[in-house]
Scaffold this motif. Structure first.
Motif, PDB file in Angstrom:
ATOM      1  N   ALA A  95      -7.894  18.660 -29.325  1.00 12.85           N
ATOM      2  CA  ALA A  95      -7.260  18.448 -28.029  1.00 12.85           C
ATOM      3  C   ALA A  95      -6.073  19.396 -27.885  1.00 12.85           C
ATOM      4  O   ALA A  95      -5.190  19.425 -28.744  1.00 12.85           O
ATOM      5  CB  ALA A  95      -6.796  17.004 -27.895  1.00 12.85           C
ATOM      6  N   GLU A 136     -16.237  14.317 -26.067  1.00 17.82           N
ATOM      7  CA  GLU A 136     -15.085  13.989 -25.223  1.00 17.82           C
ATOM      8  C   GLU A 136     -14.459  12.660 -25.629  1.00 17.82           C
ATOM      9  O   GLU A 136     -13.232  12.518 -25.675  1.00 17.82           O
ATOM     10  CB  GLU A 136     -15.499  13.945 -23.745  1.00 17.82           C
ATOM     11  CG  GLU A 136     -14.328  13.722 -22.816  1.00 17.82           C
ATOM     12  CD  GLU A 136     -14.717  13.803 -21.350  1.00 17.82           C
ATOM     13  OE1 GLU A 136     -14.033  13.166 -20.544  1.00 17.82           O
ATOM     14  OE2 GLU A 136     -15.689  14.507 -21.014  1.00 17.82           O
ATOM     15  N   GLU A 137     -15.294  11.672 -25.952  1.00 17.63           N
ATOM     16  CA  GLU A 137     -14.788  10.375 -26.420  1.00 17.63           C
ATOM     17  C   GLU A 137     -14.031  10.534 -27.736  1.00 17.63           C
ATOM     18  O   GLU A 137     -12.990   9.917 -27.937  1.00 17.63           O
ATOM     19  CB  GLU A 137     -15.945   9.395 -26.611  1.00 17.63           C
ATOM     20  CG  GLU A 137     -16.657   9.013 -25.346  1.00 17.63           C
ATOM     21  CD  GLU A 137     -17.962   8.265 -25.595  1.00 17.63           C
ATOM     22  OE1 GLU A 137     -18.396   7.559 -24.669  1.00 17.63           O
ATOM     23  OE2 GLU A 137     -18.557   8.378 -26.695  1.00 17.63           O
ATOM     24  N   GLU A 166     -10.565  12.064 -27.090  1.00 14.74           N
ATOM     25  CA  GLU A 166      -9.666  11.056 -26.542  1.00 14.74           C
ATOM     26  C   GLU A 166      -9.224  10.073 -27.629  1.00 14.74           C
ATOM     27  O   GLU A 166      -8.047   9.705 -27.705  1.00 14.74           O
ATOM     28  CB  GLU A 166     -10.336  10.314 -25.390  1.00 14.74           C
ATOM     29  CG  GLU A 166     -10.555  11.188 -24.172  1.00 14.74           C
ATOM     30  CD  GLU A 166     -11.367  10.525 -23.085  1.00 14.74           C
ATOM     31  OE1 GLU A 166     -11.841   9.371 -23.269  1.00 14.74           O
ATOM     32  OE2 GLU A 166     -11.538  11.150 -22.018  1.00 14.74           O
ATOM     33  N   ARG A 188      -2.443   8.903 -24.235  1.00 16.14           N
ATOM     34  CA  ARG A 188      -3.709   8.530 -23.589  1.00 16.14           C
ATOM     35  C   ARG A 188      -4.180   9.679 -22.712  1.00 16.14           C
ATOM     36  O   ARG A 188      -3.449  10.163 -21.862  1.00 16.14           O
ATOM     37  CB  ARG A 188      -3.536   7.284 -22.730  1.00 16.14           C
ATOM     38  CG  ARG A 188      -3.245   6.053 -23.537  1.00 16.14           C
ATOM     39  CD  ARG A 188      -3.478   4.785 -22.732  1.00 16.14           C
ATOM     40  NE  ARG A 188      -3.211   3.630 -23.547  1.00 16.14           N
ATOM     41  CZ  ARG A 188      -4.075   3.101 -24.407  1.00 16.14           C
ATOM     42  NH1 ARG A 188      -5.258   3.635 -24.544  1.00 16.14           N
ATOM     43  NH2 ARG A 188      -3.744   2.049 -25.123  1.00 16.14           N
ATOM     44  N   ALA A 189      -5.422  10.080 -22.932  1.00 13.17           N
ATOM     45  CA  ALA A 189      -6.005  11.169 -22.153  1.00 13.17           C
ATOM     46  C   ALA A 189      -6.279  10.691 -20.730  1.00 13.17           C
ATOM     47  O   ALA A 189      -6.832   9.616 -20.526  1.00 13.17           O
ATOM     48  CB  ALA A 189      -7.289  11.649 -22.809  1.00 13.17           C
ATOM     49  N   CYS A 226     -10.019  15.309 -19.431  1.00 18.50           N
ATOM     50  CA  CYS A 226     -10.448  16.224 -20.499  1.00 18.50           C
ATOM     51  C   CYS A 226     -11.366  17.275 -19.907  1.00 18.50           C
ATOM     52  O   CYS A 226     -12.296  16.939 -19.173  1.00 18.50           O
ATOM     53  CB  CYS A 226     -11.229  15.479 -21.583  1.00 18.50           C
ATOM     54  SG  CYS A 226     -10.231  14.525 -22.694  1.00 18.50           S
ATOM     55  N   VAL A 231      -6.478  18.825 -22.372  1.00 18.81           N
ATOM     56  CA  VAL A 231      -6.274  17.415 -22.035  1.00 18.81           C
ATOM     57  C   VAL A 231      -4.963  17.226 -21.280  1.00 18.81           C
ATOM     58  O   VAL A 231      -3.922  17.722 -21.705  1.00 18.81           O
ATOM     59  CB  VAL A 231      -6.257  16.542 -23.317  1.00 18.81           C
ATOM     60  CG1 VAL A 231      -6.042  15.082 -22.965  1.00 18.81           C
ATOM     61  CG2 VAL A 231      -7.544  16.714 -24.116  1.00 18.81           C
ATOM     62  N   ALA A 234      -2.415  14.320 -20.550  1.00 18.89           N
ATOM     63  CA  ALA A 234      -2.176  13.061 -21.256  1.00 18.89           C
ATOM     64  C   ALA A 234      -0.943  12.357 -20.727  1.00 18.89           C
ATOM     65  O   ALA A 234      -0.004  12.988 -20.249  1.00 18.89           O
ATOM     66  CB  ALA A 234      -2.028  13.324 -22.748  1.00 18.89           C
TER      67      ALA A 234
END
Length: 142
Positions: A15, A49-50, A53, A63-64, A67, A93, A95
């Motif tokens: 990230a 992506e998960e 995050e 916290r994203a 993305c 990202v 955030a």
């Protein structure tokens, strides 16, 4: 006893969080040791992506919000899990929140730094080579 590589490639995500002229970095205490961006392995049944995050939240408390895939490719740099290299997906990202050191056994610090502030680490080669020799140059960041 010396660790031996298992001649396999891992699946990693990273990230890149930028605010103004600063990038979110952390100093890794485990291999690959040194300055790095938040990153980690993709778990089974998890989308990249998960994973990005999740790693961002686990490592920094951020916290994203958004993305965006910035780069994908193979990086021939191993890790503590004995992979010889990794297939990476790196996300830009946005955030929310302020970074907090959540894993003091793994990281000395997590904070925003400018490229200029990173120079002393770069000059001493005190960094994760995946980031500073492959990913960030590929993205034109350094």
């Amino acid at each position: 006893m010396e660790k031996k590589a298992n001649n396999s490639a891992g699946r990693s995500v990273g990230a890149i969080v930028k605010r103004s002229e600063e990038f979110l970095v952390q100093y890794r205490l485990q291999e690959p040791r040194g300055l790095a961006m938040p990153a980690g392995h993709v778990d089974e049944e998890e989308l990249p992506e998960e994973a990005a995050e999740r790693e961002l939240l686990e490592e920094t408390s951020l916290r994203a919000k958004n993305c965006k895939l910035l780069w994908s490719g193979f990086v021939p740099v191993g890790c503590g899990k004995r992979h010889d290299g990794h297939y990476w997906d790196v996300f830009g990202v946005e955030a929310e929140g302020e970074p907090e050191l959540r894993e003091p056994e793994k990281h000395a610090f997590v904070k925003f730094m400018t490229i200029e502030e990173m120079r002393s680490y770069i000059e001493k080669r005190d960094y994760d080579a995946a980031w500073f020799e492959h990913i960030l140059p590929a993205l034109g960041i350094i």
